[in-house]
Scaffold this motif. Sequence first.
Motif, PDB file in Angstrom:
ATOM      1  N   LEU A   1      -4.115   5.726   3.884  1.00 55.84           N
ATOM      2  CA  LEU A   1      -4.272   4.478   3.145  1.00 55.84           C
ATOM      3  C   LEU A   1      -3.193   4.331   2.072  1.00 55.84           C
ATOM      4  O   LEU A   1      -2.666   3.239   1.842  1.00 55.84           O
ATOM      5  N   ALA A   2      -2.847   5.443   1.417  1.00 59.37           N
ATOM      6  CA  ALA A   2      -1.803   5.393   0.393  1.00 59.37           C
ATOM      7  C   ALA A   2      -0.462   5.020   1.010  1.00 59.37           C
ATOM      8  O   ALA A   2       0.312   4.244   0.446  1.00 59.37           O
ATOM      9  N   ALA A   3      -0.170   5.572   2.199  1.00 58.93           N
ATOM     10  CA  ALA A   3       1.100   5.273   2.875  1.00 58.93           C
ATOM     11  C   ALA A   3       1.164   3.802   3.274  1.00 58.93           C
ATOM     12  O   ALA A   3       2.204   3.153   3.130  1.00 58.93           O
ATOM     13  N   ILE A   4       0.062   3.269   3.760  1.00 56.88           N
ATOM     14  CA  ILE A   4       0.036   1.857   4.153  1.00 56.88           C
ATOM     15  C   ILE A   4       0.249   0.964   2.937  1.00 56.88           C
ATOM     16  O   ILE A   4       1.002  -0.009   2.988  1.00 56.88           O
ATOM     17  N   ALA A   5      -0.411   1.303   1.823  1.00 52.47           N
ATOM     18  CA  ALA A   5      -0.265   0.500   0.609  1.00 52.47           C
ATOM     19  C   ALA A   5       1.184   0.478   0.134  1.00 52.47           C
ATOM     20  O   ALA A   5       1.705  -0.558  -0.289  1.00 52.47           O
ATOM     21  N   LYS A   6       1.863   1.629   0.215  1.00 52.83           N
ATOM     22  CA  LYS A   6       3.246   1.697  -0.248  1.00 52.83           C
ATOM     23  C   LYS A   6       4.191   0.945   0.685  1.00 52.83           C
ATOM     24  O   LYS A   6       5.200   0.387   0.252  1.00 52.83           O
ATOM     25  N   GLN A   7       3.889   0.955   1.984  1.00 53.41           N
ATOM     26  CA  GLN A   7       4.811   0.372   2.955  1.00 53.41           C
ATOM     27  C   GLN A   7       4.541  -1.104   3.233  1.00 53.41           C
ATOM     28  O   GLN A   7       5.294  -1.741   3.966  1.00 53.41           O
ATOM     29  N   ALA A   8       3.486  -1.646   2.658  1.00 55.15           N
ATOM     30  CA  ALA A   8       3.203  -3.073   2.834  1.00 55.15           C
ATOM     31  C   ALA A   8       4.060  -3.872   1.859  1.00 55.15           C
ATOM     32  O   ALA A   8       3.564  -4.572   0.983  1.00 55.15           O
ATOM     33  N   ASP A   9       5.397  -3.750   2.019  1.00 54.93           N
ATOM     34  CA  ASP A   9       6.323  -4.425   1.121  1.00 54.93           C
ATOM     35  C   ASP A   9       6.431  -5.901   1.491  1.00 54.93           C
ATOM     36  O   ASP A   9       6.022  -6.319   2.576  1.00 54.93           O
ATOM     37  N   PRO A  10       6.987  -6.729   0.593  1.00 55.88           N
ATOM     38  CA  PRO A  10       7.071  -8.174   0.862  1.00 55.88           C
ATOM     39  C   PRO A  10       7.786  -8.509   2.169  1.00 55.88           C
ATOM     40  O   PRO A  10       7.381  -9.435   2.866  1.00 55.88           O
ATOM     41  N   GLN A  11       8.854  -7.776   2.497  1.00 55.39           N
ATOM     42  CA  GLN A  11       9.586  -8.077   3.734  1.00 55.39           C
ATOM     43  C   GLN A  11       8.707  -7.865   4.959  1.00 55.39           C
ATOM     44  O   GLN A  11       8.662  -8.694   5.873  1.00 55.39           O
ATOM     45  N   THR A  12       7.962  -6.745   4.966  1.00 59.53           N
ATOM     46  CA  THR A  12       7.063  -6.467   6.093  1.00 59.53           C
ATOM     47  C   THR A  12       5.983  -7.530   6.189  1.00 59.53           C
ATOM     48  O   THR A  12       5.678  -8.035   7.270  1.00 59.53           O
ATOM     49  N   VAL A  13       5.410  -7.879   5.057  1.00 59.74           N
ATOM     50  CA  VAL A  13       4.326  -8.868   5.049  1.00 59.74           C
ATOM     51  C   VAL A  13       4.821 -10.230   5.531  1.00 59.74           C
ATOM     52  O   VAL A  13       4.176 -10.907   6.341  1.00 59.74           O
TER      53      VAL A  13
END
Length: 484
Positions: free
Chosen positions: A357-369
């Motif tokens: 969950l921590a990894a997903i939170a960090k990688q959900a950057d604006p570009q990905t979203v």
Amino acid sequence: MASRFDVRDARGEDPERSLPHALALTLASALVWGVAHLVTGRRIVGALLVGAFVLLGAAAAVAGLFFRPRLMELAVQPAWLSGTAGGILAIGLVWVTVVIRSYQLVRPGALSLGKSTAGGVAVTVLCFAVAVPVSWGAYNTYVYRDALTSIFQTGGGNGRPVNTKDPWNGQRRVNVLLLGGDAAANRQGVRTDSMTLASVDTKTGDTVLLSLPRNLESIPMPAGPARDRFPYGFTGDGGGTPGLLNEVYQYAEDHPDLVPGARKNQRGPELLKATISGILNQPVDYYILVDMFGFADIVDAMGGVRLKITEPIPFGQRGEVLQPGNRVLKGKEALWYGRSRTLSSDYARMGRQKCLLAAIAKQADPQTVLTRFDKLAAATKRAISTDIPQELLPAFVSLSSKVKDGSRIDSLQFVPPLISTGNPDFALIRKLTARAIAGERAQASASPSPTGTKTRPAAGASPSPSPSPSPSTKPVSLDEACPH
């Protein structure tokens, strides 16, 4: 003055060779409104268009640079999202109109059929170049609003009034119960195999994650019908429901009389919130339930999640293995990483889930979203349910920014040998919970384990979740607990 800019009259040039110049002026007008109007002598209209364009750009830049926190709060308010979608479409319509009118003003007066067709095609392409991203922005705003209103209901699901001026009702901390629901085709109902209370300081954003194992037994039930039925602790229905903590949610759904007045799909969360509140001796304000199979769809919508795997983890039913190393996991692989107990344990799995969950939170950057927005929105609608009300979303957005901006996130797991799941020491659980929330950093030796032996602090524990976790009595930072 002619109604159309006549290049031949002004410059004495052949109009057949003036089309590129006209298209260049049209392109310039698409990039900066009003250029063609100024060139053709329409100074008032041209100045108004240039001024409007510069004003819009400056407003967007200032808002992005100086009012980003406020924009993030507005971005979770459905009324503002509706207005934003309408505004985007209105700007797009004006933009396309400017492009078409600009070409009309600078188009040569006499063109061959081929040149005229080529000019029309070029302007059409330019209009599409403007309209497509504008339409995409308006569409994604609508999709986002739809997902937001589908997941978060007005007033929430707990029936309490929402005070937006004092969103936390004077509380120093807000406690949100994070649940991972393990529903499947071969299993009746939902089992909450992951249960973590996130206690967040509303002033600083400092967070403590308190995790309870799925197989905790002899659970004291909250006062009322539940305690009347189980005065000596939850025992389930026997047989396939031996009375574990992860069964409380579905038991309440199947027995409406335990939570009088609650509707279907609210009974489970309400009883589980009250039960965990009693176990930890902490209020539980809201819950968020993530369906684990829907969670896999979220990971796929993100394009995968990057993780460091420290030991082989069995994957799937065909003997596959997630090998150690830095990996990008797809949805099903991430699901197995978080759920697998083969050659491991429930407690090691709890640790992996937090790291995931921590990894997903960090990688959900604006570009990905932004680039995967529609897929993420659809997956999130299927996977998440909550009783957090829409009216509190701006406050939660503001609070989440504090959590991300350097605040400490600690984790404490009530697992063996610190806590015996078959015969839990609930007094010790409450004591350690109070200490963790108070921010105390006492050495583990100050608090005896249920067996009476002294325990070691978590600082010396392995950074990777292990089958036999250290019996730490103090919270550990997620940065320390998860491999990098």
